[in-house]
Design a protein around this motif. Sequence first.
Motif, PDB file in Angstrom:
ATOM      1  N   TYR A 309       0.862  -1.178   0.000  1.00  0.00           N
ATOM      2  CA  TYR A 309       0.000   0.000   0.000  1.00  0.00           C
ATOM      3  C   TYR A 309       0.904   1.235   0.000  1.00  0.00           C
ATOM      4  N   TYR A 310       0.287   2.384  -0.300  1.00  0.00           N
ATOM      5  CA  TYR A 310       1.060   3.623  -0.432  1.00  0.00           C
ATOM      6  C   TYR A 310       0.673   4.615   0.659  1.00  0.00           C
ATOM      7  N   LYS A 311       1.686   5.155   1.277  1.00  0.00           N
ATOM      8  CA  LYS A 311       1.493   6.092   2.373  1.00  0.00           C
ATOM      9  C   LYS A 311       2.093   7.443   2.001  1.00  0.00           C
ATOM     10  N   VAL A 312       1.363   8.506   2.386  1.00  0.00           N
ATOM     11  CA  VAL A 312       1.862   9.862   2.126  1.00  0.00           C
ATOM     12  C   VAL A 312       2.922  10.215   3.173  1.00  0.00           C
ATOM     13  N   ASN A 313       4.126  10.501   2.698  1.00  0.00           N
ATOM     14  CA  ASN A 313       5.230  10.889   3.592  1.00  0.00           C
ATOM     15  C   ASN A 313       5.526  12.385   3.454  1.00  0.00           C
ATOM     16  N   ASN A 314       5.725  13.046   4.580  1.00  0.00           N
ATOM     17  CA  ASN A 314       6.080  14.461   4.550  1.00  0.00           C
ATOM     18  C   ASN A 314       7.529  14.643   4.119  1.00  0.00           C
ATOM     19  N   GLY A 315       7.774  15.707   3.357  1.00  0.00           N
ATOM     20  CA  GLY A 315       9.141  16.099   3.027  1.00  0.00           C
ATOM     21  C   GLY A 315       9.673  17.062   4.067  1.00  0.00           C
ATOM     22  N   ILE A 316      10.953  17.422   3.930  1.00  0.00           N
ATOM     23  CA  ILE A 316      11.616  18.243   4.934  1.00  0.00           C
ATOM     24  C   ILE A 316      11.004  19.639   5.029  1.00  0.00           C
ATOM     25  N   PHE A 317      10.545  20.187   3.904  1.00  0.00           N
ATOM     26  CA  PHE A 317       9.973  21.529   3.923  1.00  0.00           C
ATOM     27  C   PHE A 317       8.600  21.535   4.587  1.00  0.00           C
ATOM     28  N   LYS A 318       7.780  20.548   4.317  1.00  0.00           N
ATOM     29  CA  LYS A 318       6.453  20.466   4.942  1.00  0.00           C
ATOM     30  C   LYS A 318       6.577  20.299   6.451  1.00  0.00           C
ATOM     31  N   ASP A 319       7.547  19.511   6.892  1.00  0.00           N
ATOM     32  CA  ASP A 319       7.739  19.296   8.332  1.00  0.00           C
ATOM     33  C   ASP A 319       8.106  20.591   9.045  1.00  0.00           C
ATOM     34  N   ILE A 320       9.037  21.340   8.495  1.00  0.00           N
ATOM     35  CA  ILE A 320       9.466  22.569   9.175  1.00  0.00           C
ATOM     36  C   ILE A 320       8.367  23.625   9.121  1.00  0.00           C
ATOM     37  N   CYS A 321       7.576  23.627   8.051  1.00  0.00           N
ATOM     38  CA  CYS A 321       6.453  24.573   7.978  1.00  0.00           C
ATOM     39  C   CYS A 321       5.419  24.276   9.063  1.00  0.00           C
ATOM     40  N   GLU A 322       5.087  23.009   9.233  1.00  0.00           N
ATOM     41  CA  GLU A 322       4.108  22.637  10.252  1.00  0.00           C
ATOM     42  C   GLU A 322       4.634  22.930  11.651  1.00  0.00           C
ATOM     43  N   GLN A 323       5.916  22.711  11.859  1.00  0.00           N
ATOM     44  CA  GLN A 323       6.518  23.004  13.157  1.00  0.00           C
ATOM     45  C   GLN A 323       6.486  24.506  13.442  1.00  0.00           C
ATOM     46  N   GLU A 363      -3.553  29.599   1.831  1.00  0.00           N
ATOM     47  CA  GLU A 363      -3.664  28.135   1.829  1.00  0.00           C
ATOM     48  C   GLU A 363      -3.904  27.578   0.431  1.00  0.00           C
ATOM     49  N   ILE A 364      -3.341  26.373   0.198  1.00  0.00           N
ATOM     50  CA  ILE A 364      -3.655  25.593  -0.988  1.00  0.00           C
ATOM     51  C   ILE A 364      -3.876  24.142  -0.551  1.00  0.00           C
ATOM     52  N   LYS A 365      -4.400  23.315  -1.436  1.00  0.00           N
ATOM     53  CA  LYS A 365      -4.591  21.895  -1.133  1.00  0.00           C
ATOM     54  C   LYS A 365      -3.478  21.102  -1.816  1.00  0.00           C
ATOM     55  N   LEU A 366      -2.761  20.292  -1.034  1.00  0.00           N
ATOM     56  CA  LEU A 366      -1.657  19.513  -1.571  1.00  0.00           C
ATOM     57  C   LEU A 366      -2.159  18.346  -2.414  1.00  0.00           C
ATOM     58  N   PRO A 367      -1.418  17.956  -3.458  1.00  0.00           N
ATOM     59  CA  PRO A 367      -1.927  16.968  -4.424  1.00  0.00           C
ATOM     60  C   PRO A 367      -2.002  15.533  -3.885  1.00  0.00           C
ATOM     61  N   TYR A 368      -1.125  15.129  -2.965  1.00  0.00           N
ATOM     62  CA  TYR A 368      -1.126  13.748  -2.490  1.00  0.00           C
ATOM     63  C   TYR A 368      -2.013  13.567  -1.258  1.00  0.00           C
ATOM     64  N   SER A 369      -1.809  14.386  -0.250  1.00  0.00           N
ATOM     65  CA  SER A 369      -2.573  14.235   0.996  1.00  0.00           C
ATOM     66  C   SER A 369      -3.946  14.861   0.925  1.00  0.00           C
ATOM     67  N   LYS A 370      -4.165  15.773  -0.019  1.00  0.00           N
ATOM     68  CA  LYS A 370      -5.421  16.507  -0.180  1.00  0.00           C
ATOM     69  C   LYS A 370      -5.730  17.387   1.032  1.00  0.00           C
ATOM     70  N   LYS A 371      -4.695  17.698   1.805  1.00  0.00           N
ATOM     71  CA  LYS A 371      -4.880  18.529   2.988  1.00  0.00           C
ATOM     72  C   LYS A 371      -4.458  19.967   2.698  1.00  0.00           C
ATOM     73  N   PRO A 372      -5.093  20.940   3.421  1.00  0.00           N
ATOM     74  CA  PRO A 372      -4.696  22.332   3.227  1.00  0.00           C
ATOM     75  C   PRO A 372      -3.283  22.561   3.770  1.00  0.00           C
ATOM     76  N   PHE A 373      -2.565  23.479   3.115  1.00  0.00           N
ATOM     77  CA  PHE A 373      -1.186  23.739   3.520  1.00  0.00           C
ATOM     78  C   PHE A 373      -0.865  25.213   3.257  1.00  0.00           C
ATOM     79  N   LYS A 374      -0.041  25.788   4.139  1.00  0.00           N
ATOM     80  CA  LYS A 374       0.413  27.161   3.948  1.00  0.00           C
ATOM     81  C   LYS A 374       1.834  27.306   4.480  1.00  0.00           C
ATOM     82  N   VAL A 375       2.526  28.287   3.982  1.00  0.00           N
ATOM     83  CA  VAL A 375       3.884  28.589   4.452  1.00  0.00           C
ATOM     84  C   VAL A 375       3.764  29.702   5.494  1.00  0.00           C
ATOM     85  N   PRO A 376       4.165  29.448   6.746  1.00  0.00           N
ATOM     86  CA  PRO A 376       3.973  30.447   7.809  1.00  0.00           C
ATOM     87  C   PRO A 376       4.888  31.660   7.640  1.00  0.00           C
ATOM     88  N   LYS A 377       4.486  32.755   8.296  1.00  0.00           N
ATOM     89  CA  LYS A 377       5.227  34.011   8.172  1.00  0.00           C
ATOM     90  C   LYS A 377       6.560  33.992   8.914  1.00  0.00           C
TER      91      LYS A 377
END
Length: 555
Positions: A309-323, A363-377
């Motif tokens: 099965y296929y799992k959506v994995n976060n990349g390094i940029f998405k991780d630091i943005c969420e943090q 915000e935009i919707k990411l293509p794999y996870s279909k979740k909203p995402f934004k780059v924080p200030k």
Amino acid sequence: MARKYIFNGKEYKNHGRNNNSLGRLVYDIFTYYLKKHPYETYDSLKKIFNNTHCNLAVVYDENDYREWRKRKTDSRLDSRFFEPITYNNMQLYFTTQWGNSGGECNNIDNFVKLAIEELHMPIEVLEDGFMIDSEEKKTFVDAYYSFVKKLPLKNSGQYAKLFTTARNQPFKVYRNTQDSIVVHAFTDYSTSMVITLNQLSKVVFDNAQYLYSSYEPVLINRIQNNQLVRSEEIYNESESDVITGIGIGITQNKILYGPPGTGKTYQLQQLQNEYNKDNYVTVTFHQSYGYEDFVEGLKAEINDKGDVYYKVNNGIFKDICEQAEKTPDEKYAIFIDEINRGNISKIFGELITLIETSKRGMEIKLPYSKKPFKVPKNLSIIGTMNTADRSIAVLDTALRRRFEFEEMMPEPCHKDISDDIEGIDIQRLLAKMNERIEFLYDRDHTIGHAYFISCQDFESLSKIFKNKIIPLLQEYFYDDWEKINLVLNNNGFIYSKKYKQQELFSNCKDFDEFEDDKNIYSLNSEALHDEGRYIQIYDKIENQALGDGNANIES
């Protein structure tokens, strides 16, 4: 200021008791004068050389010497502080102690000025590679440093605001740690430009063309008219650059760019010290790096039943943005080394819009996870770019518009580069090679000062040339040895062998594919251990049989 003097073909540039010291310069000027004037009296010599304006006493006779001795209790001072000279049947004593420390530099400057103006000595004055051979040039140099010292230091949080002459457009002005001027325009896409004393002097005194025609006329006019930066012209970094409502500093989209070895990666590491160690990440782009590594992607995994099965994995940029989004009162950063080596459109994808400062929080919707995402200030994106790999001119236009670009060029006069390794001036050597590279190729492929920072002795210098500089030049010029030889000023590092086709292929009568004679080039390893060869890179050596490293091979 790095001031040097040339007198009778010899360069004087440092303090101490060696043959190139500034104290020795005074001695050589004094003895030169004695040779030209063999019948002076002691009183006339005192009047000339024991000058109160210079705050020094150069010469004593026997009586004054004995008087000086009476005031001293240490008998060792005789040999340390005086050098005896026999002149016109007199025993004179040249004072050596006053010119041997850095604190006496102003005395030396005044003495040299006296020697030039009143004694008409053939002395040349150089400052940061700029020849000061007139009072007009000296005035310009002094005015330049007076102007620069009033500018805010780069990255201090302040800048001076000046305006262009033609269009009255504002621009930021700073100084760097080498006392060069740094200018920066008020635009989304803007590059920091470094303007040196040498550069401005060429425009003023040699009628050279402007490198930055919008800014240099303004700076030259201010310097020549002694118009220093006023307090009302100093501003804090604009509110539009500050993270609103947080007060934690400046969010940066910045790329440090320049030739290899100019300290870009080192500067990146220094910037990391401004962040908590858990609040930044570092990544290096390369040709195989993609969106899935940077933002998010699908990864195949196997469950307990053996099904894939296929799992959506976060990349390094998405991780630091969420943090960063979870703790908006702290500042975060992602540092991207070699940002131009990756495929920017492939790596950033749709996020190229979100990283723009004015689009932070959208915000935009990411293509794999279909979740909203934004780059924080509160996230800075800081990268490095090697212009020898790829010019800034061909960089992705969307990326160029969203980043501030700060140029980092070679600094031959860097404080950590020696100007005297067994008589070799590494600063002049690097500067001269880069001038030739810029003439033969371009400024994006010059040699950075970092290659020579670790160079402390002649052995390390020869290794640097053999293992780093020569291979780098081979890469730059695609093994065009003739151009490499030009960069080295035909100093004998490159060994040329001439082969004759008829003798190499004596039994191949119909062999005419190549020209009759051909030069084959190789590295002359023995020449790398000859100090004179390095000096020959930046200086013409007279009366020294160095040879040109060429040979004719008959068979």
